[in-house]
Design an enzyme around this catalytic site. Structure first.
Site, short mmCIF file in Angstrom:
data_model
loop_
_atom_site.label_atom_id
_atom_site.label_comp_id
_atom_site.label_asym_id
_atom_site.label_seq_id
_atom_site.Cartn_x
_atom_site.Cartn_y
_atom_site.Cartn_z
N ARG A 1 21.75 9.29 15.34
CA ARG A 1 21.17 8.15 15.24
C ARG A 1 20.42 8.51 13.48
O ARG A 1 19.79 9.30 13.55
CB ARG A 1 20.17 8.09 16.07
CG ARG A 1 19.14 6.86 15.90
CD ARG A 1 17.37 7.65 16.62
NE ARG A 1 17.66 7.39 18.34
CZ ARG A 1 18.22 5.88 18.96
NH1 ARG A 1 17.77 4.82 18.19
NH2 ARG A 1 18.13 5.54 20.09
N LYS B 1 18.37 -0.75 12.54
CA LYS B 1 17.79 -1.47 12.97
C LYS B 1 16.58 -2.85 12.54
O LYS B 1 15.58 -1.95 12.02
CB LYS B 1 17.79 -2.27 14.40
CG LYS B 1 16.59 -0.94 15.09
CD LYS B 1 16.42 -1.00 16.28
CE LYS B 1 15.95 0.09 17.35
NZ LYS B 1 15.36 0.59 18.44
N ARG C 1 25.33 -2.43 26.43
CA ARG C 1 26.60 -1.89 25.03
C ARG C 1 27.43 -1.41 26.18
O ARG C 1 27.16 -0.67 27.17
CB ARG C 1 26.11 -0.44 24.50
CG ARG C 1 26.76 -0.38 23.72
CD ARG C 1 26.24 0.32 22.29
NE ARG C 1 26.69 0.69 21.74
CZ ARG C 1 26.67 1.49 20.45
NH1 ARG C 1 25.39 1.73 20.68
NH2 ARG C 1 28.07 1.99 19.53
N PHE D 1 31.58 -4.82 17.59
CA PHE D 1 31.29 -4.47 16.41
C PHE D 1 31.83 -3.12 15.67
O PHE D 1 31.63 -2.99 15.35
CB PHE D 1 29.49 -4.61 16.21
CG PHE D 1 29.48 -3.56 17.12
CD1 PHE D 1 29.05 -2.50 17.49
CD2 PHE D 1 28.65 -4.16 18.89
CE1 PHE D 1 28.51 -1.50 17.83
CE2 PHE D 1 28.04 -3.16 19.17
CZ PHE D 1 28.36 -2.03 19.13
N GLU E 1 28.52 -5.42 22.32
CA GLU E 1 27.67 -5.31 23.15
C GLU E 1 27.82 -6.74 24.17
O GLU E 1 28.83 -7.56 23.48
CB GLU E 1 26.38 -6.09 22.71
CG GLU E 1 24.63 -6.19 22.91
CD GLU E 1 24.35 -4.70 23.00
OE1 GLU E 1 24.77 -3.80 23.03
OE2 GLU E 1 22.94 -5.08 23.56
N ARG F 1 26.45 2.98 27.80
CA ARG F 1 25.30 3.33 26.24
C ARG F 1 25.55 4.69 27.31
O ARG F 1 25.40 5.59 26.68
CB ARG F 1 24.18 3.15 26.48
CG ARG F 1 23.80 3.98 25.34
CD ARG F 1 22.42 3.16 25.02
NE ARG F 1 21.35 4.02 24.98
CZ ARG F 1 20.81 4.03 23.43
NH1 ARG F 1 20.42 2.55 23.17
NH2 ARG F 1 19.77 4.96 23.68
N LYS G 1 22.12 -8.59 15.61
CA LYS G 1 21.40 -7.60 16.30
C LYS G 1 21.47 -8.68 17.89
O LYS G 1 20.33 -9.09 18.35
CB LYS G 1 20.64 -6.51 16.55
CG LYS G 1 19.97 -5.36 17.79
CD LYS G 1 18.94 -4.55 16.85
CE LYS G 1 18.99 -3.87 17.75
NZ LYS G 1 18.95 -3.41 19.54
#
Ligand code: ATP
Length: 577
Positions: free
Chosen positions: A413, A419, A253, A338, A298, A268, A248
């Site tokens: 989400r 995370k 982003r 990613f 990122e 983002r 992470k």
């Protein structure tokens, strides 16, 4: 539709702060709106003439709007500014001048006004300020007082209605489909296209099936998939089984869109930020051979020789408009890629993570400024723990673990992505993103700055509302207070803003726009706060909250921590004890 009719609705919307009546008023307005104007009206409701992500700005300063008013109403600029200083709102100032001018009924249509606003936005080069003023005052001369009030707020970027995207989706569904049952389908299209105007237009022209067919488009940002939290590696494996594990990175982003030689980038919170990262444009053209592509990345400052990652704050300094080239030379960025969401005409959201990672591997052959995020499949808590230790020893935040078979859920989400951070096993270690809701005036030294504490809240996404969770006062330094005032004074209100639900009434309300990252020792229950409050249970509160950073640069208020996450954090904490 006549602009004056739209203005009457804007007036009604301004007068209510209840979400249900906002939906009702909006759906009544949408019901009356013809096909040719629905897209425009949806943008205008949000004080814009294009979707949020399009960098179309009318960019008029208060002084300039004051000149336009003076010109329209045969007055002088000083008088306009004096009244504005008294009222604190250019809309009300325009309304007062206009009512003396007595335009009784105005014939201008929404489309005609929209057209002139578009011309204002498109004006550039020498004499822009004067040309924009002339265009605006030309409109004002033909509009009644209420129309003038709402019109002038648009080029100032200050429409004050506080209507969130979910509320507009609910109103569109109610108006066109009779109820909110199919709103999820509209939301799906919104997650793929980020364009409410396009969704409304498609719904009017082609019905719900047309909206469902709306696909990802290169050049329009896709709403980002986000992470849930779990406390430790054991819980991750227990809940998710075998997972794909990635570092992470704590940067910025960036969604990169490549269309031939044209590269654009979005944050983002869906803002265009192509200008910020010249080195990423070049890298995309150099490293990606596909004609069209959308990458999820990122970006952060990283030194590959020392393997050092620079902190988020360093990376965000780039948001300044000036000196970007110099910053790029001093602190070159890398983008860790990613995910891949689109390639050569094909949308990839429905492919599994494993499938997308394979396509990504074929798309970025060699690492350069774009670096393909390394990933590995893990099925044992022990192995996951070791990777977490490794990430932390490299100065990273932790890991993101992802379900192998999951599609890319735009705007979601959930437990597809989780995370895992350093001490997430135990006390609250993750920060919470709060929205400032108001000032509570205090006594003593703080009154120098006019406030003793801030009232802050989190986001209740089910109700599209901001609910209170804490007061923050003692932890703030004088500099932080100054910074808060600099950002918040402009958006203070004398009444409760729309979509705010709080039983604590602050001395001054602040429009829910400023996101701050807060660290607290614990989440507790408190009857004073409305976050997570139900008939049976008290709300949630933060114990010993302190400000970590301002997050307005990369988060919209709706990106603040959600009540459902707070609830889960509370439960995780409780289980631990
Ligand atoms: P935080 O506040 O912890 O930075 P957040 O609220 O910004 O998190 P989360 O959903 O908690 O967002 O975490 C996801 C974020 O982590 C993404 O928005 C992205 O910016 C960042 N990130 C870093 N590395 C990865 C990765 N390998 N995969 C997905 N996201 C990543």
């Amino acid at each position: 539709m006549k602009f004056t009719e739209l203005a009457k609705y804007l007036e009604k919307l301004e007068e209510t702060s209840s979400r249900l009546s906002l939906i009702e008023i909006l759906s009544e307005l949408f019901n009356k709106t013809p096909e040719e104007e629905i897209e425009k009206i949806v943008y205008l409701i949000q004080g814009r003439i294009a979707p949020f992500y399009a960098p179309v700005e009318m960019g008029m300063a208060e002084k300039s709007v004051a000149s336009a008013l003076a010109n329209a109403y045969g007055s002088d600029k000083e008088k306009v500014i004096n009244l504005f200083n008294k009222l604190g709102d250019m809309g009300k100032t325009a309304e007062q001048f206009s009512s003396k001018f007595k335009v009784q009924s105005s014939k201008l249509s929404v489309s005609e006004v929209f057209e002139v606003l578009t011309q204002i936005a498109e004006t550039s080069g020498e004499g822009t300020v004067e040309k924009r003023q002339a265009l605006l005052s030309g409109l004002l001369k033909k509009l009644d007082a209420i129309s003038a009030k709402h019109l002038v707020r648009i080029p100032l970027g200050n429409t004050r209605l506080g209507i969130g995207d979910p509320t507009i989706l609910d109103a569109l569904a109610t108006a066109k489909l009779g109820d909110k049952l199919n709103r999820k389908k509209l939301e799906g299209a919104y997650n793929r296209t980020s364009d409410l105007g396009l969704i409304a237009k498609t719904l009017w022209q082609k019905g719900l099936s047309g909206v469902e067919r709306l696909e990802v488009r290169v050049g329009s940002p896709i709403r980002s998939e986000l992470c849930e939290r779990l406390p430790n590696p054991e819980k991750v494996i227990e809940k998710m089984g075998e997972v794909d594990v990635q570092y992470k990175y704590d940067g910025f982003r960036v969604q990169i869109h490549k269309d031939g030689q044209n590269v654009r980038m979005f944050s983002r919170n869906l803002e265009e930020m192509t200008h910020m990262f010249p080195e990423l444009i070049k890298a995309t053209l150099d490293q990606i051979s596909a004609k069209t592509v959308i990458l999820d990345t990122e970006a952060l400052a990283y030194n590959p020789d020392s393997e050092e990652f620079l902190p988020f704050q360093e990376t965000t300094k780039r948001r300044r408009k000036h000196g970007i080239e110099a910053a790029a030379a001093r602190l070159p960025l890398k983008a860790f890629v990613f995910d891949i969401l689109y390639k050569d005409g094909q949308q990839l959201l429905d492919k599994t993570l494993v499938g997308r990672m394979k396509i990504l591997k074929d798309t970025i052959k060699e690492d350069g400024v774009l670096i393909r995020t390394k990933n590995q499949t893990v099925g044992e808590p022990k192995a996951l723990s070791l990777l977490l230790e490794d990430a932390i020893s490299k100065g990273l935040e932790g890991l993101v673990v992802k379900k192998l078979q999951s599609p890319y859920e735009a705007g979601g989400r959930n437990f597809n992505w989780v995370k895992l951070k350093r001490h997430s096993d135990g006390e609250l270690s993750d920060t919470i993103d709060c929205v400032i809701l108001g000032y509570i005036s205090g006594r003593g030294k703080r009154t120098e700055f006019g406030a003793g504490a801030l009232l802050v809240g989190v986001y209740d996404s089910e109700r599209d509302e901001f609910v209170s969770i804490s007061r923050i006062g003692t932890g703030l330094t004088d500099d932080e207070w100054r910074e808060i005032h600099r950002r918040a004074d402009k958006i203070s209100l004398d009444h409760k803003p729309a979509r705010v639900n709080s039983s604590i009434i602050p001395s001054v309300w602040i429009e829910p726009k400023i996101v701050i990252e807060v660290l607290a020792d614990e989440i507790t229950r408190s009857p004073l706060h409305t976050a997570g409050k139900t008939e049976k249970e008290p709300g949630f509160a933060l114990r010993f909250p302190r400000l970590v950073s301002f997050r307005t640069a990369d988060k919209k208020p709706e990106d603040a921590t959600q009540v459902s996450e707070i609830k889960r954090l509370y439960e995780q904490q409780y289980n631990k004890k």
